[in-house]
Design an enzyme around this catalytic site. Structure first.
Site, PDB file in Angstrom:
ATOM      1  N   GLY B 223      87.990  73.804  36.912  1.00 21.88           N
ATOM      2  CA  GLY B 223      86.610  73.840  37.374  1.00 21.88           C
ATOM      3  C   GLY B 223      85.859  72.609  36.934  1.00 21.88           C
ATOM      4  N   GLY B 224      84.578  72.779  36.673  1.00 23.26           N
ATOM      5  CA  GLY B 224      83.739  71.651  36.287  1.00 23.26           C
ATOM      6  C   GLY B 224      84.250  70.965  35.041  1.00 23.26           C
ATOM      7  N   GLY B 458      95.901  36.606  49.809  1.00 22.78           N
ATOM      8  CA  GLY B 458      94.743  37.098  49.065  1.00 22.78           C
ATOM      9  C   GLY B 458      95.157  37.703  47.737  1.00 22.78           C
ATOM     10  N   ALA B 459      96.351  38.257  47.706  1.00 24.40           N
ATOM     11  CA  ALA B 459      96.819  38.887  46.474  1.00 24.40           C
ATOM     12  C   ALA B 459      96.951  37.852  45.356  1.00 24.40           C
ATOM     13  CB  ALA B 459      98.143  39.584  46.710  1.00 24.40           C
TER      14      ALA B 459
END
Lengths: 711, 560
Positions: B223-224, B458-459
């Protein structure tokens, strides 16, 4: 012959300079002569020799060439392009892709390399083309010298059947029950019955122990026939077989001969090669503990008779089986330089490669028979990349992430063709090196071998040092009481590693505990000015729980300086050492006695793997409290492996004998894996139905790969 | 606005609880003082007045005793039976012997609904053990949830205890380690419990980048509650006994009709291989805690401290010969980047983070000449070492951690580019890839880069290039810095022309080597691989005094 022909590239980079720095790794410079250099002062031999081989033997030959001022040419497959033998050579030529049939056995490409580089002679090393008469013939046709015997001798001795006939004629003792070519399994059984069991079955054309199987009954004969003929076909392209009487409790002792082209021949004493696994040699020594001078002379003289009978020239080896009554029988003659030649060099002071080169050039032998000495004792251990816990050695592969030869010790010679960073691949022989030690007595040589094995650092592949270390310290070996059945006799249930006694266990526990405490203390040593002050535990006493082989030991450690006093199993041990946590080698003094440990791994969870007495021991070390809490931790159930068949080694699937839905009986063959030219039959552990098959013939598999699942 | 409100509210809570304890304390003292004179003559053996049958001293002892056994022996046994240790045993193993200083042992929950006010339902310390201690002598704050008390559920008091040590850790500047083993919110307390979670979340966020925060999940965390570990720097799990999920299998079944086990949904394997939520998993509690001790030693105590330097036995000038042959001649052939890392770092000791997730990038901690460094390397063995969504995010988060805590970053580059395809584009590779780029560009710690082979496109820029303020950028002789592989490049440059093979060879000759980058100064030197360790160690020595400041901003806006 070769379907594949790669454009031959000349690697023009000269690596000689680079290699100069790692020269010592191919042989220590010691006060004793490995082999003499006296003979080669002003004799002109060759300007350039091509070495048609790879690995340690290529390096070994090049070393002598360099000494003699001869230029060297290496040939290599594409995966070997940065191998040591390539760097060491003056020139290097790529002769094809990785599989040996396409590179090191590719005669076309090698002939091309000879032409391209203008080599005047070719040294074939051992294996590959060394006993290939076709190769020798083709070289001769092109006017290139083959450094080895004449084609005639290769042919005569290469065929097991013909060689025995010649030996018989030359008055050399031969094994009774000799027979001919075998075509079918039934014929094999018939012959075997005539000779009487046990019989030995092997490929006619094969060398060494490769493809040799022993049968004790009809069924085994059939099986042996099947395997041997398959192996013969795949390894030699010649499926002829040989069946003969098998001599029980034999020793394998061979005589080194050296002959020139002028009809002179010498015998250079014997090598005892009885320690074998699956008929392949593991530990060799020279001289043999078993031979008396008379037997030695008789064997030597017969060997020379045989060499002369076939007009042999160059170095060769005549192998004999010797029974317990010192009767000896001719086995075969190897018309090449043997793997184990260094031990002969050690005790005779001769450089066999140099002699081979001289003889090939046509020079006469210089030493006379009476000049051949037996100086001291030499032992050779073949260090293999293989797992000795699986039938005394199944090949393993990997990258040597760390590698350090024990060359800091005197009287140690290591012949190797690899270095740190080298790959041991599935394509070639898994030998890492030949570790040779020498001493004025056998005991000295053996003691040095112990030290050398302990200081030999090999990481990244599984190796057989555990087995070697056990062999050379076994009382039967030390007393010289050995046969070719030594391993199965001594380890009937398979090799299980060094068995610790009370004292050695205590030493191991104490050293591991001291190492653990050292590492724990070091973890607190954070250097430099600290914003938040540290509060290290200042203590000199530890209560630890050490688990070794499923048993928990209460261990107390008291530290003062570098000295640890460790109470283990109720007895005190003083442990002292350098405690360098970065070094793979850990020289430790235990109660005043020096011991060499190796640390293979040290994990946060307290698991320490140490090599001690050659064997790897895994210890789990924790504080007493952690050990108490650890007892709550659940045992993780390992995977049930009885219904899963995994490849025990990397290799190629030769045959899969089952398909999904088949029912297999316990022990029934499921598939056959070939690795390093060895065929291994994998069988079912239980009776079951085949659920799925994950491999097919011809596929390459890695160690641990899933092959077949049973239901 | 929201945050400010919560701060006010929670600090109010803190003050009020302080007031409560003060009041209690005052009452007792006051009572004792007031009552002592008239009664002492009557009861000379009683030193002070008490409403119960026991003296305060005895009650303290009793409470302490009660706190030490948490939910009681029965529940402790049940915990052990599950193969789990108790909260206190865990703290004991994690910290140096006798170094634990506990706080809030007497705190109890304040719920009075559903019969919770009964004495039997009160446990001193409630469902969490908190305090500070030492790991290898170094200060750490720790909380350990106690599953034996109400299933480790989080009450207001429980949260308050955690918040208190987190606040202290922040003021002192020391890491916080959370050992999570909790069934979730204390349902009886309702919103009080939810508020408690939020109080912790807030502190997790405020502490982020100030002190290292580590979560070790040793039981359920659902849960939270999962958001606290998610906000911390590192989340480790214990195999087979720990779970992390937003909603459990039952809810999943009712909402999406999926059949899934706890283990499949949120076990250690799922989170370390599929989701990337957890950074590493260990076999059991003991192994996890011992490893955590080891891991802790790599970290500085806070962002005010430099990367720690531990005594080192490995020579800093050690040459690593095996590296000269590690990169295969064929540029298409793979090798293991871990081999390079192990060979270069001190004592082959590499603590890998997320070893089984996005394996095409390797990240983790090691030491160089004793000093902690963060290592990032493309892994040619997996998907050719390309950058994709998962590996970019994995790398980016690691780089940011290192930068936040002054840990130098060493990057080994062998990257053929970003992974193409619709899956990647639709998944937002542009946005996620930008994270890694952002992280490297933003980082001001010492950055050393070694290009072992490919650095394409770009890498190349992304992987700690010179252009992103790399301090020292090396290339091995095998390096190829180019826009793309020769084949692709030639197909574009010489589209439609003949002699493609020739053009390809020319391109290889020109660009498939380190020179184009070296002549432009984009790499500082071309070095022998064997000398890499030596060079890096010496560079780090110099860069220890590196000072670089980014422009002032409230905070940057990384493309999330």
């Amino acid at each position: 012959m070769a379907a594949y022909r790669q454009a031959v590239l000349v690697d023009r980079l000269l690596f000689t300079l680079k290699y100069a720095s790692c020269q010592p790794c191919c042989g220590a410079v010691n006060h004793w002569a490995q082999y003499s250099t006296a003979t080669a002062c002003d004799e002109k031999t060759f300007d350039k020799i091509l070495i048609a081989n790879r690995g340690e033997i290529a390096c070994r030959v090049m070393k002598t060439c360099q000494k003699m001022g001869i230029q060297t040419v290496a040939v290599h497959s594409d995966v070997d392009s940065s191998a040591v033998h390539v760097k060491m050579a003056d020139e290097a030529v790529c002769v094809g892709p990785a599989p040996t049939a396409k590179s090191y056995l590719n005669m076309e490409a090698i002939m091309e390399a000879v032409r391209l580089t203008g080599a005047q002679a070719v040294h074939p090393g051992y294996g590959f083309l060394s006993e290939n008469k076709e190769f020798a013939k083709r070289l001769a046709e092109e006017g290139v010298t083959f450094i080895g015997p004449d084609t005639h001798a290769i042919q005569a001795m290469g065929d097991k059947i013909e060689s025995k006939l010649i030996a018989k004629a030359a008055k050399v003792n031969t094994i009774p029950g000799f027979d001919g070519v075998v075509k079918t399994a039934d014929e094999a059984v018939k012959i075997a019955q005539q000779i009487g069991y046990p019989v030995m079955i092997k490929a006619s054309a094969g060398g060494g122990g490769k493809g040799m199987r022993i049968a004790w009954n009809d069924e085994e004969t059939r099986e042996g026939f099947r395997f041997s003929s398959q192996e013969a076909a795949s390894s030699f392209g010649d499926d002829r077989l040989l069946i003969e009487k098998y001599i029980d409790n034999p020793r394998h002792i061979e005589i080194q001969v050296l002959a020139d082209k002028h009809g002179d021949a010498l015998w250079l004493n014997e090598r005892e090669c009885s320690i074998q696994r699956r008929n392949q040699k593991v530990v060799e020594e020279a001289p043999s503990t078993f031979l008396d001078p008379d037997t030695r002379r008789a064997m030597g003289e017969q060997a020379v008779q045989l060499a002369k009978a076939v007009k042999y020239s160059s170095a060769g080896t005549v192998e004999f089986l010797v029974d317990s009554k010192k009767n000896f029988y001719f086995l075969e003659m190897n018309t090449r330089l043997q793997v184990e030649h260094p031990i002969t060099e050690c005790i005779t002071g001769l450089d066999l490669v140099e002699q081979m080169i001289r003889v090939a050039k046509g020079y006469r032998l210089q030493p006379r028979q009476e000049d051949i000495p037996i100086n001291g004792w030499a032992i050779e251990s073949r260090v293999y990349a293989e797992d000795p816990y699986k039938s005394f050695g199944l090949p393993s592969i990997g990258r040597l992430s760390q590698y350090q030869e024990p060359l800091n010790l005197s009287n140690v010679r290591v012949d190797s063709g690899i270095e740190e960073g080298s790959d041991i691949s599935i394509y070639y022989d898994p030998m890492i090196s030949k570790l040779v030690t020498y001493g004025s007595t056998r005991a000295e040589a053996l003691a040095r071998m112990e030290d050398a094995l302990d200081s030999y650092v090999i990481r990244g592949v599984t190796h057989n040092i555990p087995l070697l270390r056990e062999i050379i310290t076994h009382p039967r070996f030390v007393s010289g009481d050995i046969t070719t059945n030594f391993l199965p006799e001594v380890y009937p249930d398979g090799f299980k590693g060094h068995q610790l006694e009370a004292q050695s266990r205590r030493e191991l526990l104490a050293s591991a505990a001291a190492l653990y405490v050292t590492a724990q203390l070091r973890s607190q040593k954070i250097l430099g000015p600290l914003r938040v002050s540290s509060a290290p535990m200042e203590r000199g006493f530890w209560e630890l729980c050490v688990e070794l082989g499923g048993q928990q030991h209460h261990v107390q450690v008291t530290k003062s300086g570098d000295l640890y006093t460790v109470e283990a199993d109720g007895e005190k041990v003083d442990v002292c050492g350098q405690w360098n946590l970065a070094s793979p080698l850990l020289p430790i003094t235990i109660n005043g006695a020096e011991r060499m440990f190796q640390c293979l791994s040290r994990e946060a969870s307290g698991t320490i793997v140490l090599q001690y007495m050659g064997t790897m021991f895994k210890l789990q070390i924790m504080s007493q409290r952690a050990a108490e809490l650890n007892s709550y931790m659940p045992e993780k159930v390992p995977e049930d492996t009885s219904s899963i068949l995994r490849s025990p080694m990397p290799g190629t699937v030769v045959a899969v004998s089952v398909k999904p839905g088949d029912t297999v009986a316990e022990g029934q063959e499921i598939c056959v894996i070939e690795a390093m030219k060895m065929q291994n039959s994998l069988t079912a552990v239980k009776q079951a139905k085949v659920k799925s098959v994950h491999c097919k013939a011809g596929e390459t598999v890695g160690e641990g790969d899933l092959l077949v699942e049973l239901e | 606005m929201m945050a400010a409100f919560t701060v006010a509210r929670s600090s109010g809570g803190l003050f009020s609880s302080l007031r409560v304890s003060f009041r209690n304390f005052a009452n007792i003292k006051h009572g004792a003082a007031a009552a002592s004179s008239p009664k002492s003559a009557l009861l000379p053996d009683r030193r002070w007045y008490s409403v119960s049958h026991l003296s305060v001293k005895e009650r303290i002892e009793q409470k302490r005793k009660a706190a030490l056994i948490g939910g009681g022996q029965k529940r402790i046994d049940a915990q052990h039976k599950k193969g789990k240790l108790t909260a206190r045993e865990r703290v004991e193993l994690l910290l140096d012997p006798e170094s634990f200083v506990e706080t809030d042992m007497f705190v109890e929950h304040r719920c009075s609904d559903f019969g919770m006010e009964q004495d039997a339902n009160k446990f001193p310390g409630d469902s969490v053990v908190t305090g500070r201690g030492r790991i290898n002598g170094r200060l750490v704050y720790v909380f350990s949830q106690d599953f034996t008390v109400f299933g480790g559920s989080l009450s207001g008091a429980h949260a308050q205890k955690i918040c208190k040590i987190m606040d202290q850790a922040m003021t002192v500047g020391a890491p916080v380690i959370g050992l999570n083993d909790s069934g979730g919110a204390r349902i009886q307390e309702g919103v009080e419990s939810l508020a408690g979670y939020a109080d912790i979340f807030l502190r997790n966020v405020l502490a982020s980048g100030v002190v290292p925060q580590i979560s070790l999940i040793m039981g359920p965390c659902a849960g939270g509650a999962v958001y606290s570990p998610a906000l911390t720097d590192f989340t480790f799990m214990v195999k087979d006994t720990s779970y992390l999920f937003i909603t459990g299998p039952d809810v999943v079944k009712s909402v999406t009709n999926e059949d899934v086990t706890q283990e499949e949904l949120g076990g250690a394997k799922t989170h370390t291989t599929v989701s990337g939520v957890a950074h590493r998993a260990f076999e059991n509690d003991v192994e996890a805690l011992l490893n955590l001790r080891e891991f802790f030693n790599f970290l500085p105590l806070s962002n005010q401290d430099p990367a720690p330097i531990r005594e080192c036995h490995d020579p800093s000038d050690r040459l690593v010969k095996s590296l000269d042959t590690i990169v295969p001649f064929e540029s298409t052939k793979a090798y293991d980047m871990l081999d390079i890392i192990h060979a270069i770092v001190d004592e082959r000791d590499f603590f890998e983070i997320m070893p089984n997730y996005a394996k095409n990038i390797v990240v983790g901690f090691a030491r160089m000449n004793g000093r902690t460094v963060g290592i990032v390397g493309n892994q040619p063995k997996v998907a050719s070492g390309c950058l994709d969504i998962n590996s970019s995010v994995k790398g980016a988060r690691f780089v940011r951690f290192c930068d936040a805590f002054n840990i130098p970053i060493i990057t080994f580059v062998d990257v053929p580019g970003f992974l193409p395809g619709t899956a990647q584009e639709y998944g937002g590779i542009i946005r996620h890839g930008a994270k890694l780029l952002y992280a490297y560009a933003e980082a001001t710690v010492p950055k050393i880069t070694v290009i072992t082979r490919k650095a394409y496109g770009g890498a190349y820029d992304v992987m700690s290039s010179k252009h992103l303020r790399g301090d020292v950028n090396y290339a091995w002789p095998t390096a190829e810095v180019a826009v793309m592989g020769a084949k692709g490049a030639v197909q574009i440059i010489f589209r439609g022309k003949e002699n493609q093979a020739e053009a390809e060879a020319e391109y290889v000759e020109k660009f498939a080597n380190p020179f184009p980058a070296a002549v432009r100064g984009f790499v500082d030197d071309i070095i022998e691989p064997s000398s890499t360790r030596k060079k890096i160690c010496s560079d780090l020595e110099v860069l220890a005094s590196k000072k670089q400041v980014n422009p002032w901003k409230k905070h940057a806006n990384i493309p999330l």
